[in-house]
Design a protein around this motif. Structure first.
Motif, PDB file in Angstrom:
ATOM      1  N   ALA A  69      49.532 -48.974  75.334  1.00  0.00           N
ATOM      2  CA  ALA A  69      50.537 -49.875  74.764  1.00  0.00           C
ATOM      3  C   ALA A  69      51.240 -49.224  73.573  1.00  0.00           C
ATOM      4  O   ALA A  69      52.445 -49.406  73.376  1.00  0.00           O
ATOM      5  N   LEU A  70      50.498 -48.462  72.798  1.00  0.00           N
ATOM      6  CA  LEU A  70      51.087 -47.784  71.646  1.00  0.00           C
ATOM      7  C   LEU A  70      51.827 -46.516  72.062  1.00  0.00           C
ATOM      8  O   LEU A  70      52.956 -46.273  71.616  1.00  0.00           O
ATOM      9  N   SER A  71      51.193 -45.705  72.889  1.00  0.00           N
ATOM     10  CA  SER A  71      51.733 -44.376  73.187  1.00  0.00           C
ATOM     11  C   SER A  71      53.113 -44.427  73.844  1.00  0.00           C
ATOM     12  O   SER A  71      53.986 -43.601  73.550  1.00  0.00           O
ATOM     13  N   SER A  72      53.327 -45.391  74.734  1.00  0.00           N
ATOM     14  CA  SER A  72      54.619 -45.456  75.423  1.00  0.00           C
ATOM     15  C   SER A  72      55.759 -45.756  74.458  1.00  0.00           C
ATOM     16  O   SER A  72      56.842 -45.164  74.547  1.00  0.00           O
ATOM     17  N   LYS A  73      55.515 -46.655  73.504  1.00  0.00           N
ATOM     18  CA  LYS A  73      56.551 -46.995  72.529  1.00  0.00           C
ATOM     19  C   LYS A  73      56.728 -45.890  71.494  1.00  0.00           C
ATOM     20  O   LYS A  73      57.852 -45.589  71.076  1.00  0.00           O
ATOM     21  N   VAL A  74      55.620 -45.301  71.073  1.00  0.00           N
ATOM     22  CA  VAL A  74      55.688 -44.222  70.087  1.00  0.00           C
ATOM     23  C   VAL A  74      56.490 -43.053  70.643  1.00  0.00           C
ATOM     24  O   VAL A  74      57.295 -42.433  69.937  1.00  0.00           O
ATOM     25  N   GLU A  75      56.282 -42.741  71.902  1.00  0.00           N
ATOM     26  CA  GLU A  75      57.008 -41.633  72.537  1.00  0.00           C
ATOM     27  C   GLU A  75      58.517 -41.859  72.474  1.00  0.00           C
ATOM     28  O   GLU A  75      59.289 -40.914  72.276  1.00  0.00           O
ATOM     29  N   LYS A  76      58.938 -43.105  72.608  1.00  0.00           N
ATOM     30  CA  LYS A  76      60.371 -43.411  72.559  1.00  0.00           C
ATOM     31  C   LYS A  76      60.928 -43.252  71.148  1.00  0.00           C
ATOM     32  O   LYS A  76      62.057 -42.788  70.959  1.00  0.00           O
ATOM     33  N   ILE A  77      60.134 -43.632  70.142  1.00  0.00           N
ATOM     34  CA  ILE A  77      60.602 -43.487  68.764  1.00  0.00           C
ATOM     35  C   ILE A  77      60.671 -42.017  68.365  1.00  0.00           C
ATOM     36  O   ILE A  77      61.524 -41.611  67.570  1.00  0.00           O
ATOM     37  N   LEU A  78      59.797 -41.199  68.949  1.00  0.00           N
ATOM     38  CA  LEU A  78      59.814 -39.766  68.661  1.00  0.00           C
ATOM     39  C   LEU A  78      61.088 -39.095  69.183  1.00  0.00           C
ATOM     40  O   LEU A  78      61.320 -37.914  68.915  1.00  0.00           O
ATOM     41  N   SER A  79      61.910 -39.841  69.916  1.00  0.00           N
ATOM     42  CA  SER A  79      63.200 -39.310  70.359  1.00  0.00           C
ATOM     43  C   SER A  79      64.166 -39.132  69.186  1.00  0.00           C
ATOM     44  O   SER A  79      65.193 -38.476  69.320  1.00  0.00           O
ATOM     45  N   ILE A  80      63.834 -39.725  68.020  1.00  0.00           N
ATOM     46  CA  ILE A  80      64.627 -39.508  66.808  1.00  0.00           C
ATOM     47  C   ILE A  80      64.212 -38.158  66.229  1.00  0.00           C
ATOM     48  O   ILE A  80      63.091 -38.001  65.746  1.00  0.00           O
ATOM     49  N   LYS A  81      65.083 -37.198  66.271  1.00  0.00           N
ATOM     50  CA  LYS A  81      64.756 -35.846  65.812  1.00  0.00           C
ATOM     51  C   LYS A  81      64.585 -35.848  64.296  1.00  0.00           C
ATOM     52  O   LYS A  81      65.506 -36.152  63.549  1.00  0.00           O
ATOM     53  N   GLY A  82      63.381 -35.511  63.857  1.00  0.00           N
ATOM     54  CA  GLY A  82      63.085 -35.519  62.432  1.00  0.00           C
ATOM     55  C   GLY A  82      61.991 -36.511  62.073  1.00  0.00           C
ATOM     56  O   GLY A  82      61.493 -36.509  60.951  1.00  0.00           O
TER      57      GLY A  82
END
Length: 392
Positions: free
Chosen positions: A207-220
């Motif tokens: 539940a956490l990893s899928s959403k976190v992966e999407k936020i990591l799309s912000i470079k930086g």
């Protein structure tokens, strides 16, 4: 005591401190008149919880709604909230700023634990507040890990600064130098272990990893930054809107204006300092990587004469709101979307132009003192103690 047909609801207001619980039991009748029935103080311990429950049950009217309201006072409310939750009571927990504004609105000029408890009881009767949901096991573990990581990085910075000072002293003391180097080495080993534990916890929670992966799309923006935000906000479950998140994090703006007088607006900093510190490095990261719209915001503020720190804090606030939005929508970052929404985003800009003075341009090498955060844990505002990691 009024009978069942004459009462609309009952509420227990609880002012929580490290060692005690100040409680006020109040009722509201069919004419919506609020009446204080009793007040008392209990120890903030398991035995105190049981005594409070027995006392509360002796005051309540059966089959009439009973709600319990308390502030989110650091970590000190959690054991009592869990106790009530497991006993299946109706519990609400609100942010301290929300309680403060309500107490001011009803004309409370004085402040002490008893007055606060009475005000909370009245607030609980007059408003339908959302029910408290406890932290999940993984979020609770994540908070312990991220706070320990922060503490170890603080200690490492202190020891490195001591080594730096020692190297410039009039006389070398090999024993002290050797001891400090050993401490730094042990801390670095512990820091690496904690970082691995944080990554493992998030990766293994689907539940956490899928959403976190999407936020990591912000470079930086890096994984540890997101971990801190999730840990300190209960995965953003506490907040109904972005204004509450901004206030909780201490990014809200305090204006100083009355009549013809216009003073400087400033950031309150009355919030969770763990979040503000976690947002420091990613603000540099998104600007360095020229991520829209943050780089344009940064350049625009500098062009208007704002200091570098003012511009970066504005970026921190905007980035925090973006991460919250992506989490709630379960979406990846789309820079084109921000371009389309640039006209609406300008409405928030005046709130970002607060004055922080010149302190942001001064690099602090070693934090000289600490300040109490909302949860009364030591937090330093020096950039040097911010996780010591490169955001990728």
């Amino acid at each position: 005591m009024k009978n069942q047909s004459e009462l609309l609801s009952q509420n227990l207001g609880v002012d929580v401190s490290k060692d005690s619980l100040d409680v006020t039991f109040s009722t509201m009748d069919v004419q919506r008149q609020v009446k204080v029935k009793a007040s008392r103080k209990f120890f903030n311990t398991l035995n105190g919880f049981k005594q409070l429950q027995k006392w509360m049950e002796s005051k309540r009217v059966k089959d009439v709604e009973l709600r319990i309201l308390m502030e989110a006072t650091g970590i000190y409310y959690e054991q009592f909230a869990w106790f009530l939750y497991e006993k299946e009571y109706t519990v609400s927990v609100i942010l301290p700023t929300k309680a403060k504004r309500y107490l001011q609105a009803i004309g409370n000029k004085s402040k002490n634990d008893k007055i606060d408890a009475k005000g909370l009881a009245q607030m609980g009767l007059e408003q339908r507040l959302p029910l408290w949901q406890p932290l999940s096991k993984n979020i609770y573990r994540l908070r312990l890990l991220t706070r320990q990581l922060e503490d170890f990085n603080n200690q490492r910075t202190v020891f490195l600064n001591q080594l730096h000072a020692l190297s410039h002293g009039a006389y070398a003391v090999k024993e002290v130098e050797k001891s400090l180097k050993k401490l730094v080495k042990e801390l670095e080993k512990s820091i690496a272990q904690l970082e691995k534990s944080i990554e493992k916890l998030i990766t293994e929670d689907e539940a956490l990893s899928s959403k976190v992966e999407k936020i990591l799309s912000i470079k930086g923006v890096g994984l540890k930054t997101i971990a801190v935000l999730l840990a300190e906000t209960n995965a953003f479950a506490t907040f109904e809107n972005q204004g509450q998140l901004v206030s909780y994090s201490g990014y809200d703006i305090i204006e100083n204006q009355s009549g013809q007088k216009t003073g400087k607006s400033r950031m309150s900093k009355k919030g969770n300092a763990h979040i503000r510190r976690a947002m420091h490095m990613p603000a540099f990261g998104v600007v360095r990587n020229k991520v829209s719209p943050f780089v344009s915001l940064h350049e625009r503020l500098l062009g208007r004469g704002k200091t570098k720190m003012q511009a970066y804090v504005a970026v921190q606030r905007k980035l925090l709101i973006l991460i919250w939005a992506l989490w709630n929508k379960n979406e990846s970052y789309d820079p084109e979307y921000n371009q389309k929404e640039k006209n609406t985003s300008s409405n928030d800009e005046p709130k970002l132009l607060f004055s922080l003075g010149s302190e942001g341009d001064k690099k602090q090498v070693a934090p000289a003192d600490t300040e109490a955060t909302q949860d009364e844990l030591p937090c330093k505002e020096s950039p040097e103690v911010l996780f010591s990691l490169e955001q990728s």
